[in-house]
Scaffold this motif. Structure first.
Motif, mmCIF file in Angstrom:
data_model
loop_
_atom_site.group_PDB
_atom_site.id
_atom_site.type_symbol
_atom_site.label_atom_id
_atom_site.label_comp_id
_atom_site.label_asym_id
_atom_site.label_seq_id
_atom_site.Cartn_x
_atom_site.Cartn_y
_atom_site.Cartn_z
ATOM 1 N N GLY A 1 -7.058 2.666 -4.320
ATOM 2 C CA GLY A 1 -6.756 3.988 -3.805
ATOM 3 C C GLY A 1 -7.022 5.077 -4.807
ATOM 4 O O GLY A 1 -7.189 4.831 -6.001
ATOM 5 N N HIS B 1 -6.411 1.697 0.477
ATOM 6 C CA HIS B 1 -6.876 0.619 1.335
ATOM 7 C C HIS B 1 -6.311 -0.705 0.829
ATOM 8 O O HIS B 1 -6.412 -1.014 -0.361
ATOM 9 N N HIS B 2 -5.718 -1.477 1.748
ATOM 10 C CA HIS B 2 -5.213 -2.814 1.438
ATOM 11 C C HIS B 2 -6.255 -3.822 1.919
ATOM 12 O O HIS B 2 -6.763 -3.720 3.035
ATOM 13 N N PHE B 3 -6.579 -4.791 1.079
ATOM 14 C CA PHE B 3 -7.632 -5.745 1.406
ATOM 15 C C PHE B 3 -7.145 -6.945 2.217
ATOM 16 O O PHE B 3 -7.907 -7.868 2.455
ATOM 17 N N HIS C 1 -5.995 8.555 -0.442
ATOM 18 C CA HIS C 1 -6.495 7.523 0.453
ATOM 19 C C HIS C 1 -6.337 6.169 -0.231
ATOM 20 O O HIS C 1 -6.735 6.000 -1.387
ATOM 21 N N VAL D 1 -4.804 -3.705 -3.487
ATOM 22 C CA VAL D 1 -4.910 -2.357 -2.940
ATOM 23 C C VAL D 1 -5.809 -1.548 -3.863
ATOM 24 O O VAL D 1 -5.763 -1.710 -5.084
ATOM 25 N N GLU E 1 0.821 -1.215 0.000
ATOM 26 C CA GLU E 1 0.000 0.000 0.000
ATOM 27 C C GLU E 1 0.856 1.267 0.000
ATOM 28 O O GLU E 1 0.590 2.206 -0.762
#
Length: 118
Positions: free
Chosen positions: A60, A50-52, A48, A58, A26
């Motif tokens: 963003g 986000h890593h799952f 912003h 990822v 990320e």
């Protein structure tokens, strides 16, 4: 009545990157998109990501004064989908070139869409 402007005020680039490794980091992906914005001469307003979770990708977005860039990755497929939409005095192609150089994909599909062209 004024003459129509044939110059599009914005350019939307869609990058499909295939055969990419390192699509789970990320922080590295955030740095790559932020660096691409800088390479384009764009102004970053916010970002912003986000890593799952382990083994997953990822997603963003980087919000720009000149529009935005976004990414979604599938590490299990070695695939990244990137959108770059910029207007003004930015260079969306420079942002795309920066990302392609960093991600070093085996194959790139680049789609260009002029936006707001009359």
């Amino acid at each position: 009545m004024s003459a129509p402007d044939d110059h599009a005020p914005g350019l939307h680039l869609i990058l499909d990157l295939y055969g990419v490794s390192e699509l789970e980091d990320e922080a590295a992906i955030d740095a790559a998109l932020t660096g691409a914005a800088k390479a384009a001469g764009a102004t970053v307003l916010a970002h912003h990501f986000h890593h799952f979770g382990t083994g997953h990708g990822v997603t963003g977005v980087v919000l720009l004064a000149e529009s935005h860039m976004s990414i979604h990755t599938w590490p299990e497929r070695g695939y990244a989908a990137i959108d770059i939409f910029m207007c003004g005095r930015t260079n969306a192609q420079a942002a795309a070139d920066h990302l392609v150089a960093l991600f070093a994909p085996e194959r790139v599909v680049r789609t260009e869409l002029p936006r707001g062209q009359s």
